[in-house]
Design an enzyme around this catalytic site. Sequence first.
Site, mmCIF file in Angstrom:
data_model
loop_
_atom_site.group_PDB
_atom_site.id
_atom_site.type_symbol
_atom_site.label_atom_id
_atom_site.label_comp_id
_atom_site.label_asym_id
_atom_site.label_seq_id
_atom_site.Cartn_x
_atom_site.Cartn_y
_atom_site.Cartn_z
ATOM 1 N N HIS A 106 69.797 43.702 44.064
ATOM 2 C CA HIS A 106 69.571 44.855 44.927
ATOM 3 C C HIS A 106 68.192 45.396 44.547
ATOM 4 O O HIS A 106 67.792 45.287 43.382
ATOM 5 C CB HIS A 106 70.556 45.991 44.659
ATOM 6 N N ASP A 109 68.280 47.325 41.381
ATOM 7 C CA ASP A 109 68.674 46.644 40.138
ATOM 8 C C ASP A 109 67.396 46.231 39.424
ATOM 9 O O ASP A 109 67.322 46.214 38.206
ATOM 10 C CB ASP A 109 69.414 45.315 40.380
HETATM 11 C C1 XLS Z 1 80.482 45.205 46.217
HETATM 12 C C2 XLS Z 1 79.693 44.099 46.719
HETATM 13 C C3 XLS Z 1 78.224 44.110 46.323
HETATM 14 C C4 XLS Z 1 77.451 43.167 47.201
HETATM 15 C C5 XLS Z 1 75.984 43.383 47.226
HETATM 16 O O1 XLS Z 1 81.706 45.199 46.245
HETATM 17 O O2 XLS Z 1 80.310 42.910 46.340
HETATM 18 O O3 XLS Z 1 78.079 43.802 44.980
HETATM 19 O O4 XLS Z 1 77.684 41.838 46.860
HETATM 20 O O5 XLS Z 1 75.655 44.637 47.679
#
Ligand code: XLS
Length: 441
Positions: A106, A109
């Site tokens: 993200h 991140d």
């Molecule tokens: C949350 C999601 C998230 C996505 C990316 O439950 O899995 O981690 O994969 O935003």
Amino acid sequence: MAIIGSIEYFKEIGDIKFEGKESKNPLAYKYYRPNEMVLGKKMNEHLKFAVAYWHSFGNTGNDPFGVGTKVFPWNHQSDPIQRAKDKMDAAFEFISKLGLEYFCFHDFDLIDEGNTLSASEHHLQSIIAYGQQKLKGTPIKVLWGTANLFSHPRYMNGAATNPDFKVVAYASAQVKNAIDTTIALEGEHYVFWGGREGYVSLLNTKMKKEIEHLAQFLHNAKDYARSQGFKGHFFIEPKPAEPSKHQYDYDAATVIGFLNQYGLADDFKINIEVNHATLAGHTFQHELQVAADANMLGSIDANRGDYQNGWDTDQFPTNLGEVVEAMLVIVQNGGIQGGGVNFDAKTRRNSTDLADLFYAHIGGIDTFARALLITEKVMTHTDFKKIVDHRYSSFDAGKGKAFKEGILDLLALHQIAHTQGEFKPTSGKQELLENIINDCI
Ligand code: XLS
Ligand code: NI
Ligand code: NI
């Protein structure tokens, strides 16, 4: 040789190698051999494994009842830019020691969000420059990037589906920046997970309006990315709930309907996450099959849920039976289109050693590799496919084929029913198929 920055974060751990299933070394692969040919492709072509930046380098184990428990040595610096560089060094060292090629992120991140949009952009620019340097001359690549449109308080009522236009505009800016970041780091694809794109109460929600805004938002993002030369797929990641009560991207079937209705089906595919499938009351296999049947199986977020818990526990995938059934779907449908297998999974809150990150990934990787090898055996050494094909063989020729081709109308079928004679039961042979799979394990 592992790629190590100015500090070696995982000092005690060297490169993880294949040692075979007799090995007693917990820091070795028992099944994963990237170059081994399986069903006509290399293992690492079937399974493009990716490390999830947020869980592995960002998540210190906080939950609604307590703060983080894990001390990450790359988190010590107070300057956000230096801290982000340290984190990236740790990530590259980790991915390279595992012998993997991909990671997913993200925007925030990679580096902390700033206090203003401009400050966030400055942060992103700094880490992009560092990332571009790190990527140079390594086999490591970005599988996909995404934007975190759910953590900041501004998104409490949603991002693209927020009832306040100002938030929609801000989310659009954030997605533009996340797309730019993905392109600058040569990311292969781009993901949308709509964590708060849904509602908490229908009483205050105009659902149709919100879904139309979501479609417009995705069109804008796609058009912008294409105008910047982005060639990858866009993936939508379905999840039925959590953090919202109801999320619009509920499951694969819902997303497919949405993409078709709003003219997005040519550019978007689906990223199936195991634990999201089970939260929607489906199996992982079901969601894969639905996406594959629509020609939209784009990528996978690999993890597993907990049978007793009703939330996204994001545990590492170790349930061999479940993964074998999933690989059977994937392989029989010609593989994953473009994407890979991203470990959207976290070690438990009380798994506090840095080595636990390695054990977790090694376990997940070996589970998928082993499941692939078992699938090969099922497909090439057993009657599995023959039995299932036989079940439908009455449509391969004669009147069944004519029906399928639309040659027989209802009156013709009425006539056939009168003259075709007694129907004989055909066994579904479920138990036999289950035994065949277990025999291959
Ligand atoms: C949350 C999601 C998230 C996505 C990316 O439950 O899995 O981690 O994969 O935003
Ligand atoms: Ni996910
Ligand atoms: Ni998830």
